[in-house]
Design an enzyme around this catalytic site. Structure first.
Site, short mmCIF file in Angstrom:
data_model
loop_
_atom_site.label_atom_id
_atom_site.label_comp_id
_atom_site.label_asym_id
_atom_site.label_seq_id
_atom_site.Cartn_x
_atom_site.Cartn_y
_atom_site.Cartn_z
N ASP A 106 0.72 -1.36 -0.10
CA ASP A 106 -0.04 0.11 -0.14
C ASP A 106 0.89 1.16 -0.20
O ASP A 106 0.57 2.40 -0.54
CB ASP A 106 -0.81 0.03 1.28
CG ASP A 106 -1.73 -1.28 1.31
OD1 ASP A 106 -2.26 -1.62 0.16
OD2 ASP A 106 -1.92 -1.79 2.35
N HIS A 138 -5.16 -3.71 5.38
CA HIS A 138 -4.51 -4.08 4.02
C HIS A 138 -5.72 -4.63 3.22
O HIS A 138 -5.48 -5.74 2.63
CB HIS A 138 -3.36 -5.12 4.24
CG HIS A 138 -2.71 -5.42 2.91
ND1 HIS A 138 -2.09 -4.59 2.09
CD2 HIS A 138 -2.60 -6.59 2.46
CE1 HIS A 138 -1.84 -5.11 1.01
NE2 HIS A 138 -2.09 -6.39 1.03
#
Length: 335
Positions: free
Chosen positions: A155, A182
């Site tokens: 990310d 996530h």
């Protein structure tokens, strides 16, 4: 001597991840475990003229636990990309029942054969698989929250790349803190802090919204582009390697190393209790942490006090979703 074990080394993430580890000068021994095809991967990597020794371990049957035991013996760092990859139309949550059992089995092996190892969990859904590993290690009496890491680094990698593209800058200029979890809306990139701020503020409200969405759902972009041929494997391997490299760096040098990771906000970790209060009591959350020879030395929770009003709204959504994800993982491990 540093030994690293990759569980799931023959998979789409495992192979490029193992390649990167093979050429890391801090890795003396690279151990590869998988239930298929791993001897070929090991043979291939063993021809590379780096200094690390390579060994592969393949179970002879589903009941054979010797291969996993041998792969883990004496290891300092275990990285887990094992599991079934995401297919078109499949959410991370769809993967849960398949991957949760795999992760629990590996965690049991780690508890028995490498209880002091640092454990990096890549297998999705990370928001649930990390609690599974934590609960399993607790059940075995070997749990150290400082040594368990959920890999959310992809990310950050995407956040850096996408703001660079939007601002016509170099991705290496940025190191955006991405916090929360996530998956989808649990991913919260903090573009209002640091080098990304001036670039982000030049974007229109719609462009900002689109950028956040792209970071949160960047995995879908890759799944669709691969058209049934897989998910984000190369970028994920790079991201997993980046966190592993930082941990190895912290082990072998006195330089301060900070990375974001999905961690247990256990009170034994400096700053974790303060962070936990700021995220409405969640047990797990991704935040920047200071790494050291014992693992996670400190949670850099102050970023939570610096977020913009828009990011606060994103955090509210993330916290609500994360509580369910974490609960799901804990419940699975306790069954």
């Amino acid at each position: 001597m540093v030994k690293v074990t990759v569980c799931g080394a023959a998979g789409g993430i495992g192979q490029p991840l193992s390649l990167l580890l093979k050429i890391n000068p801090n890795v003396d021994e690279l151990s590869l475990f998988d239930v298929v095809n791993v001897p070929g991967v090991g043979a291939d990597l063993s021809h590379i003229n780096s200094d690390s020794a390579t060994a592969s371990f393949l179970p002879s049957s589903r009941e054979d636990k010797t291969a996993l035991a041998e792969s883990l013996k004496g290891t300092d760092l275990v990285i887990i990309p094992a599991g079934v990859p995401r297919k078109p139309g499949m959410t991370r949550d769809d993967l849960f029942n398949i991957n949760a059992g795999i992760i629990k089995g590996l965690a049991e092996g780690i508890a028995e054969h490498a209880p002091k190892a640092f454990v990096l969990v890549i297998s999705n859904p990370v928001n649930s698989t990390v609690p599974i590993v934590a609960e399993t290690l607790k059940q075995k009496g070997v749990y150290d929250p400082k040594r368990l890491f959920g890999v959310t680094t992809l990310d950050i990698v995407r956040a850096n790349t996408f703001i660079a593209q939007a601002g016509k800058a170099k991705a290496s200029q940025f190191n955006v803190n991405v916090i929360g979890g996530h998956s989808g809306e649990t991913i919260v990139p903090l573009y209002s802090i640091g080098a990304s701020k001036s670039y982000y503020e030049k974007l229109s409200a719609e462009e900002q919204k689109a950028l956040i969405h792209r970071v949160q759902f960047g995995g879908d972009e890759v799944v669709q582009a691969k058209n049934g041929a897989g998910s984000a494997t190369l970028s994920m391997a790079y991201a997993g390697y980046r966190l592993a490299e930082s941990i190895l760096k912290a082990l072998t040098s006195s330089e301060e190393v900070v990375e974001c990771t999905f961690l247990d906000l256990d009170s034994s970790i400096k700053g974790a209790a303060e962070a936990k209060k700021l995220v409405k009591g969640l047990d797990f959350f991704s935040l920047p942490v200071k790494l050291g020879k014992a693992g996670i030395e400190e949670v850099k929770y102050d970023v939570l006090n610096q977020v913009s009003d828009d990011e606060k709204k994103l955090l509210e959504v993330a916290i609500d979703q994360l509580s369910k994800n974490i609960e799901k993982g804990v419940a699975f491990a306790q069954k």
